[in-house]
Design a protein around this motif. Structure first.
Motif, PDB file in Angstrom:
ATOM      1  N   ILE A 161       0.502  -0.679  -0.225  1.00  0.00           N
ATOM      2  CA  ILE A 161       0.182  -0.094  -0.305  1.00  0.00           C
ATOM      3  C   ILE A 161       1.230   1.652   0.098  1.00  0.00           C
ATOM      4  CG2 ILE A 161      -1.971   1.387   1.852  1.00  0.00           C
ATOM      5  CD1 ILE A 161      -2.875  -1.643   2.599  1.00  0.00           C
ATOM      6  N   TYR A 162       2.235   1.023   0.621  1.00  0.00           N
ATOM      7  CA  TYR A 162       3.041   2.440   0.752  1.00  0.00           C
ATOM      8  C   TYR A 162       3.330   2.794  -0.269  1.00  0.00           C
ATOM      9  CZ  TYR A 162       6.677   5.385   1.826  1.00  0.00           C
ATOM     10  OH  TYR A 162       7.230   6.787   1.928  1.00  0.00           O
ATOM     11  N   VAL A 163       3.831   1.485  -1.457  1.00  0.00           N
ATOM     12  CA  VAL A 163       4.527   1.690  -2.701  1.00  0.00           C
ATOM     13  C   VAL A 163       3.726   3.115  -3.590  1.00  0.00           C
ATOM     14  CG1 VAL A 163       4.994   0.364  -4.809  1.00  0.00           C
ATOM     15  CG2 VAL A 163       5.725   0.617  -2.101  1.00  0.00           C
ATOM     16  N   LEU A 164       2.794   2.723  -3.183  1.00  0.00           N
ATOM     17  CA  LEU A 164       1.176   3.322  -4.167  1.00  0.00           C
ATOM     18  C   LEU A 164       1.572   4.624  -3.713  1.00  0.00           C
ATOM     19  CD1 LEU A 164      -1.660   0.599  -4.526  1.00  0.00           C
ATOM     20  CD2 LEU A 164       0.082   0.921  -5.678  1.00  0.00           C
ATOM     21  N   PHE A 165       2.283   5.250  -2.154  1.00  0.00           N
ATOM     22  CA  PHE A 165       1.814   6.761  -2.505  1.00  0.00           C
ATOM     23  C   PHE A 165       3.206   7.191  -2.079  1.00  0.00           C
ATOM     24  CE2 PHE A 165      -1.835   4.943  -0.921  1.00  0.00           C
ATOM     25  CZ  PHE A 165      -3.365   5.377  -0.403  1.00  0.00           C
ATOM     26  N   PHE A 169       3.782  11.241  -2.073  1.00  0.00           N
ATOM     27  CA  PHE A 169       4.450  11.675  -0.848  1.00  0.00           C
ATOM     28  C   PHE A 169       5.560  12.919  -1.973  1.00  0.00           C
ATOM     29  CE2 PHE A 169       2.466   8.541   1.870  1.00  0.00           C
ATOM     30  CZ  PHE A 169       1.488   9.762   2.184  1.00  0.00           C
ATOM     31  N   TYR A 170       6.423  12.277  -2.558  1.00  0.00           N
ATOM     32  CA  TYR A 170       8.030  12.706  -3.106  1.00  0.00           C
ATOM     33  C   TYR A 170       7.594  14.389  -3.895  1.00  0.00           C
ATOM     34  CZ  TYR A 170      12.736  13.610  -4.560  1.00  0.00           C
ATOM     35  OH  TYR A 170      13.451  14.189  -5.580  1.00  0.00           O
ATOM     36  N   ARG A 171       6.561  14.544  -4.572  1.00  0.00           N
ATOM     37  CA  ARG A 171       6.263  15.450  -5.030  1.00  0.00           C
ATOM     38  C   ARG A 171       5.625  16.563  -4.256  1.00  0.00           C
ATOM     39  NH1 ARG A 171       1.267  15.678  -7.633  1.00  0.00           N
ATOM     40  NH2 ARG A 171       1.071  13.553  -7.652  1.00  0.00           N
ATOM     41  N   LEU A 172       4.886  15.849  -3.474  1.00  0.00           N
ATOM     42  CA  LEU A 172       4.087  17.352  -2.788  1.00  0.00           C
ATOM     43  C   LEU A 172       5.580  17.458  -1.780  1.00  0.00           C
ATOM     44  CD1 LEU A 172       0.816  15.716  -2.020  1.00  0.00           C
ATOM     45  CD2 LEU A 172       0.859  17.308  -3.320  1.00  0.00           C
ATOM     46  N   ASN A 173       6.572  16.578  -1.548  1.00  0.00           N
ATOM     47  CA  ASN A 173       7.032  17.762  -0.268  1.00  0.00           C
ATOM     48  C   ASN A 173       8.182  18.586  -1.154  1.00  0.00           C
ATOM     49  OD1 ASN A 173       7.103  16.712   2.607  1.00  0.00           O
ATOM     50  ND2 ASN A 173       6.584  14.757   1.463  1.00  0.00           N
ATOM     51  N   GLY A 174       8.537  18.058  -2.486  1.00  0.00           N
ATOM     52  CA  GLY A 174       9.094  18.505  -3.621  1.00  0.00           C
ATOM     53  C   GLY A 174       8.805  20.367  -3.268  1.00  0.00           C
ATOM     54  N   ARG A 175       7.297  20.227  -3.475  1.00  0.00           N
ATOM     55  CA  ARG A 175       6.526  21.976  -3.686  1.00  0.00           C
ATOM     56  C   ARG A 175       5.934  22.478  -2.443  1.00  0.00           C
ATOM     57  NH1 ARG A 175       0.833  19.555  -7.312  1.00  0.00           N
ATOM     58  NH2 ARG A 175       2.032  19.278  -8.992  1.00  0.00           N
ATOM     59  N   LEU A 176       6.320  21.760  -1.562  1.00  0.00           N
ATOM     60  CA  LEU A 176       6.536  22.033  -0.015  1.00  0.00           C
ATOM     61  C   LEU A 176       7.323  23.197   0.385  1.00  0.00           C
ATOM     62  CD1 LEU A 176       4.200  22.789   2.756  1.00  0.00           C
ATOM     63  CD2 LEU A 176       5.707  20.885   4.027  1.00  0.00           C
ATOM     64  N   SER A 271      10.875   9.587   1.848  1.00  0.00           N
ATOM     65  CA  SER A 271      10.766  10.077   0.721  1.00  0.00           C
ATOM     66  C   SER A 271      10.784  11.648   0.933  1.00  0.00           C
ATOM     67  CB  SER A 271       9.570  10.421   0.916  1.00  0.00           C
ATOM     68  OG  SER A 271       8.910   8.684   0.267  1.00  0.00           O
ATOM     69  N   ARG A 272      10.016  12.711   2.321  1.00  0.00           N
ATOM     70  CA  ARG A 272      10.505  13.854   2.745  1.00  0.00           C
ATOM     71  C   ARG A 272      12.006  13.768   2.573  1.00  0.00           C
ATOM     72  NH1 ARG A 272       8.586  18.194   3.763  1.00  0.00           N
ATOM     73  NH2 ARG A 272       9.486  20.213   5.247  1.00  0.00           N
ATOM     74  N   LEU A 273      12.525  13.258   3.198  1.00  0.00           N
ATOM     75  CA  LEU A 273      14.558  13.361   2.969  1.00  0.00           C
ATOM     76  C   LEU A 273      14.583  13.388   1.743  1.00  0.00           C
ATOM     77  CD1 LEU A 273      15.137  12.461   6.614  1.00  0.00           C
ATOM     78  CD2 LEU A 273      14.948  14.469   6.029  1.00  0.00           C
ATOM     79  N   SER A 274      14.597  12.473   0.844  1.00  0.00           N
ATOM     80  CA  SER A 274      15.466  12.507  -0.301  1.00  0.00           C
ATOM     81  C   SER A 274      14.646  13.682  -1.535  1.00  0.00           C
ATOM     82  CB  SER A 274      14.724  11.214  -0.319  1.00  0.00           C
ATOM     83  OG  SER A 274      14.526  10.374  -0.746  1.00  0.00           O
ATOM     84  N   GLU A 275      14.358  14.256  -1.111  1.00  0.00           N
ATOM     85  CA  GLU A 275      14.096  15.543  -1.188  1.00  0.00           C
ATOM     86  C   GLU A 275      14.714  16.757  -1.055  1.00  0.00           C
ATOM     87  OE1 GLU A 275      12.933  19.104  -3.279  1.00  0.00           O
ATOM     88  OE2 GLU A 275      12.948  18.625  -1.469  1.00  0.00           O
ATOM     89  N   ILE A 276      14.882  16.499   0.285  1.00  0.00           N
ATOM     90  CA  ILE A 276      15.412  17.349   1.227  1.00  0.00           C
ATOM     91  C   ILE A 276      16.858  17.371   0.748  1.00  0.00           C
ATOM     92  CG2 ILE A 276      16.229  18.574   3.422  1.00  0.00           C
ATOM     93  CD1 ILE A 276      13.598  17.926   4.192  1.00  0.00           C
ATOM     94  N   SER A 277      17.195  16.659   0.725  1.00  0.00           N
ATOM     95  CA  SER A 277      18.843  15.743   0.473  1.00  0.00           C
ATOM     96  C   SER A 277      19.404  16.532  -1.058  1.00  0.00           C
ATOM     97  CB  SER A 277      19.289  14.610   0.171  1.00  0.00           C
ATOM     98  OG  SER A 277      18.953  14.223   1.671  1.00  0.00           O
TER      99      SER A 277
END
Length: 284
Positions: A161-165, A169-176, A271-277
């Motif tokens: 289930i998480y894989v589907l999301f 999560f990555y895209r929305l955290n990038g925008r934030l 997912s969020r930290l991947s975008e932050i890094s």
């Protein structure tokens, strides 16, 4: 400066402070092991008291006393270790980004602290969760293989289930993060309509993140609570065991649920930290 040239990432922070962080992990694993065996000792204590035997109760008291001592020591040590890591990471970010606008640097300093927060809070949480999952599965298997099989099926379903999301999560955290980088500059302009637009944009992104989390955790809760109900039914109707053993089965099934929930929380944080890094190691 401890952190020299090169990107600031989770692996780099771990390699730079591995001795100090390693000790916190040892304490975390010891604390988790003690916590994981508490329901078993409670079950033994119940059966012992029903048989007018106090020995099992005193063993439970010793385990709980040891758990309290280790927990207090670990938290005191963690605060000092990860406070140092935050200072060094902040110094390195400032030294490497002399040309960045103040607004962007300010936002990225906050994001950099999230990497350390992950090491201090999320990573020990998932380590503890994995230990608890293994202990729970092993003890449930000892009570009845079907109980452990139900737990394994629940974990696989939860991860699928998480894989589907993940991508969302990555895209929305990038925008934030991109919007947060603009905040100081927008405030400095002092135009009310631009500030209102900025805050409204942040709100819309946060709502989308929250809605995504709600759907994800709702689906996961359905699976995990179904596991608890099944194991309670199976233990009470299909296994020739004592009242204390039934309590231990229910307790470990619930502990399994609590531990399993840490996995999607950590994956979401990753997912969020991947975008932050990627963002804080960019010079633009």
């Amino acid at each position: 400066m401890i952190l020299k040239d090169g990107p600031i990432t989770i692996p780099v922070l771990l390699s730079s402070f591995w001795r100090r962080i390693g000790l916190t992990w040892v304490l975390t694993l010891f604390e988790t092991a003690l916590t994981a065996f508490v329901p078993l000792f409670i079950g033994f204590a119940i059966d012992g008291l029903l048989a007018q035997n106090m020995a099992a109760l005193w063993r439970l008291v010793l385990v709980l006393a040891a758990l309290i001592g280790v927990s207090v020591a670990r938290r005191a040590y963690d605060t000092r270790v990860f406070g140092t890591v935050r200072v060094e990471a902040g110094k390195a970010q400032v030294a490497r980004s002399p040309e960045l606008p103040v607004s962007t640097l300010n936002a990225r300093l906050g994001m950099g602290r999230e990497l350390v927060d992950f090491l201090e809070n999320d990573l020990p949480l998932v380590m503890a969760a994995l230990v608890q999952l293994v202990v729970s599965i092993a003890l449930l298997y000892a009570f009845g293989p079907m109980l452990a099989l139900a737990g394994a099926v629940a974990v696989i379903a939860m991860l699928l289930i998480y894989v589907l999301f993940h991508h969302r999560f990555y895209r929305l955290n990038g925008r934030l993060n991109q919007q947060i980088e603009r905040q100081v500059r927008i405030i400095d302009i002092r135009e009310p309509h631009r500030l209102l637009s900025h805050l409204s944009h942040l709100r819309r992104i946060e709502i989308r993140l929250s809605d995504t989390e709600s759907i994800l955790y709702g689906a996961i809760f359905i699976i995990l609570l179904g596991l608890v109900v099944f194991n309670l039914w199976y233990a009470a109707t299909a296994l020739p065991i004592t009242t204390g053993a039934i309590f231990s089965i229910v307790a470990y099934s619930w502990e399994f649920v609590d531990s399993a929930l840490a996995l999607p929380v950590t994956l979401q944080g990753w997912s969020r930290l991947s975008e932050i890094s990627r963002r804080i190691n960019s010079l633009a």
